[in-house]
Design an enzyme around this catalytic site. Structure first.
Site, PDB file in Angstrom:
ATOM      1  CB  ALA A 144     -16.757  47.303 -30.381  1.00  0.00           C
ATOM      2  CE  LYS A 177     -17.063  35.388 -23.280  1.00  0.00           C
ATOM      3  NZ  LYS A 177     -16.095  35.208 -24.001  1.00  0.00           N
ATOM      4  CG  ASP A 199     -12.307  35.869 -23.360  1.00  0.00           C
ATOM      5  OD1 ASP A 199     -12.137  34.714 -23.343  1.00  0.00           O
ATOM      6  OD2 ASP A 199     -13.407  36.297 -23.191  1.00  0.00           O
ATOM      7  CG  LEU A 220     -14.781  22.949 -29.741  1.00  0.00           C
ATOM      8  CD1 LEU A 220     -13.567  23.261 -30.448  1.00  0.00           C
ATOM      9  CD2 LEU A 220     -15.222  21.111 -29.521  1.00  0.00           C
ATOM     10  CB  SER A 221     -15.396  24.720 -22.756  1.00  0.00           C
ATOM     11  OG  SER A 221     -15.138  25.868 -23.272  1.00  0.00           O
ATOM     12  NE  ARG A 228     -21.750  46.077 -28.842  1.00  0.00           N
ATOM     13  CZ  ARG A 228     -21.711  44.921 -29.190  1.00  0.00           C
ATOM     14  NH1 ARG A 228     -21.890  44.758 -30.402  1.00  0.00           N
ATOM     15  NH2 ARG A 228     -21.612  43.994 -28.127  1.00  0.00           N
TER      16      ARG A 228
HETATM   17  P1  ATR Z   1     -18.604  38.997 -28.445  1.00  0.00           P
HETATM   18  O1  ATR Z   1     -19.040  39.100 -27.015  1.00  0.00           O
HETATM   19  O2  ATR Z   1     -18.225  37.425 -28.661  1.00  0.00           O
HETATM   20  O3  ATR Z   1     -17.723  39.741 -28.845  1.00  0.00           O
HETATM   21  P2  ATR Z   1     -20.942  40.346 -29.544  1.00  0.00           P
HETATM   22  O4  ATR Z   1     -20.902  41.169 -28.252  1.00  0.00           O
HETATM   23  O5  ATR Z   1     -22.062  39.915 -30.166  1.00  0.00           O
HETATM   24  O6  ATR Z   1     -20.012  39.031 -29.157  1.00  0.00           O
HETATM   25  O7  ATR Z   1     -19.995  41.201 -30.525  1.00  0.00           O
HETATM   26  C1  ATR Z   1     -19.930  40.777 -32.046  1.00  0.00           C
HETATM   27  C2  ATR Z   1     -19.212  41.793 -32.900  1.00  0.00           C
HETATM   28  O8  ATR Z   1     -19.324  41.604 -34.176  1.00  0.00           O
HETATM   29  C3  ATR Z   1     -19.482  43.380 -32.798  1.00  0.00           C
HETATM   30  O9  ATR Z   1     -18.505  44.282 -32.929  1.00  0.00           O
HETATM   31  C4  ATR Z   1     -20.449  43.406 -33.933  1.00  0.00           C
HETATM   32  O10 ATR Z   1     -20.709  44.794 -34.506  1.00  0.00           O
HETATM   33  P3  ATR Z   1     -21.807  45.800 -34.016  1.00  0.00           P
HETATM   34  O11 ATR Z   1     -21.174  46.088 -32.542  1.00  0.00           O
HETATM   35  O12 ATR Z   1     -21.809  46.583 -34.971  1.00  0.00           O
HETATM   36  O13 ATR Z   1     -22.905  44.682 -33.746  1.00  0.00           O
HETATM   37  C5  ATR Z   1     -19.466  42.637 -34.810  1.00  0.00           C
HETATM   38  N1  ATR Z   1     -20.565  42.126 -35.987  1.00  0.00           N
HETATM   39  C6  ATR Z   1     -21.392  41.276 -36.274  1.00  0.00           C
HETATM   40  N2  ATR Z   1     -21.855  41.257 -37.316  1.00  0.00           N
HETATM   41  C7  ATR Z   1     -21.165  41.926 -38.034  1.00  0.00           C
HETATM   42  C8  ATR Z   1     -21.377  42.301 -39.420  1.00  0.00           C
HETATM   43  N3  ATR Z   1     -21.942  41.831 -40.508  1.00  0.00           N
HETATM   44  N4  ATR Z   1     -20.272  43.085 -39.909  1.00  0.00           N
HETATM   45  C9  ATR Z   1     -19.460  43.865 -38.909  1.00  0.00           C
HETATM   46  N5  ATR Z   1     -19.478  43.694 -37.728  1.00  0.00           N
HETATM   47  C10 ATR Z   1     -20.293  42.805 -37.222  1.00  0.00           C
END
Ligand code: ATR
Length: 270
Positions: free
Chosen positions: A124, A65, A99, A15-16, A151
């Site tokens: 994380a 990022k 952010d 949406l940016s 992580r």
């Molecule tokens: P962003 O840069 O937008 O934060 P990302 O780096 O893909 O995106 O991070 C996604 C986050 O959602 C991570 O903390 C991920 O947990 P993992 O480090 O274990 O991958 C978390 N996440 C994604 N799916 C998940 C799920 N089903 N249950 C719990 N945490 C989830």
């Protein structure tokens, strides 16, 4: 005319462009903002190309990022977070991260005070890192939990925070004043809940950084009478902060919010 863009993959739902083009019109700037699908392997080419073509600035989103750190000269905030969401081209190729400030301003807008508050941060990834950095700088007590412990531990260690294992999530929720979902869970219909939402209480604040739909977590929070905050204002404030970096001008925040909400409404109808 200055050209601005958001780069990422996937990017079609961003949406940016709607938000920034509305702001440019309101500010009377001769500028335009577009979305380009760029994967991590072409990130360097894309940033150097934008610089060569005299772009005004860039935003970066998933999955770019962290990788951008090696291409740009990060400012102090981007360096501490380890991720870049905004690039400017005045005086070199500079990396910024708005952010965290976006999240902080969103919470303040809803009257949430951060100093001394007990925050449970779930996640994380890049977004979680930015939020943890900014809110701990503002005096919040943050506990981090994450599905993948390595992580979460790395984030906590880098920023001097406490990490707790994901299996403890319900106890951690019970002990927090403010709960922040910085995971992607809830983005899609049918995603499982992170925890049983019936344990939420009316004195709590629940902030879910997802803005594309009303998540089950926010529905549970409303049901419990807690303060439920979605990701729209974080999107708006991180965009406003980027706009201010690029132009040095104050961003029309209310108008940007209206543009985002109208676009979301239109999407829900289709
Ligand atoms: P962003 O840069 O937008 O934060 P990302 O780096 O893909 O995106 O991070 C996604 C986050 O959602 C991570 O903390 C991920 O947990 P993992 O480090 O274990 O991958 C978390 N996440 C994604 N799916 C998940 C799920 N089903 N249950 C719990 N945490 C989830």
């Amino acid at each position: 005319m200055k050209v601005y863009a958001v780069l990422g993959d996937p990017i079609e739902h961003s949406l940016s462009p709607v938000m920034h083009n509305a702001a440019f019109r309101e500010m009377g700037l001769d500028a335009t903002y577009h979305a380009f699908r760029v994967g991590i392997h072409r990130l360097r080419d894309a940033i150097l190309g934008a610089d060569a073509m005299g772009f005004g600035g860039l935003n970066l989103t998933i999955p770019l990022k962290e990788g951008a750190m090696a291409v740009v000269e990060p400012d102090e905030t981007a360096e501490a977070i380890g991720a870049v969401n905004t690039v400017s081209f005045r005086g070199g190729i500079r990396g910024h991260n708005t952010d965290g400030i976006g999240a902080s301003l969103a919470l303040r807008r809803y009257g949430v005070s951060l100093r001394g508050s007990h925050i449970l941060l779930i996640g994380a990834g890049g977004a979680a890192r930015a939020i943890a950095y900014q809110l701990s700088k503002e005096g919040a007590e943050i506990v981090v939990t994450n599905r993948t412990p390595e992580r979460g531990q790395a984030l906590a260690e880098d920023l001097g925070l406490e990490f707790r294992p994901f299996v403890e999530i319900e106890d951690l929720v019970r002990c927090s004043d403010i709960l922040i979902n910085a995971t992607s869970v809830g983005m899609r219909d049918g995603d499982p809940r992170l925890f049983d939402g019936s344990i939420l209480r009316s004195e709590q604040v629940v902030f879910d950084i997802i803005y594309s739909r009303e998540t089950e977590l926010l529905r549970d929070a409303r049901w419990a009478g807690a303060k439920a905050i979605d990701g729209v204002m974080m999107l708006v404030y991180q965009g406003a902060a980027a706009l201010e970096i690029w132009t040095g001008l104050e961003a029309p925040v209310d108008l940007m919010e209206a543009a985002v909400r109208a676009a979301l409404e239109e999407r829900r109808e289709n």
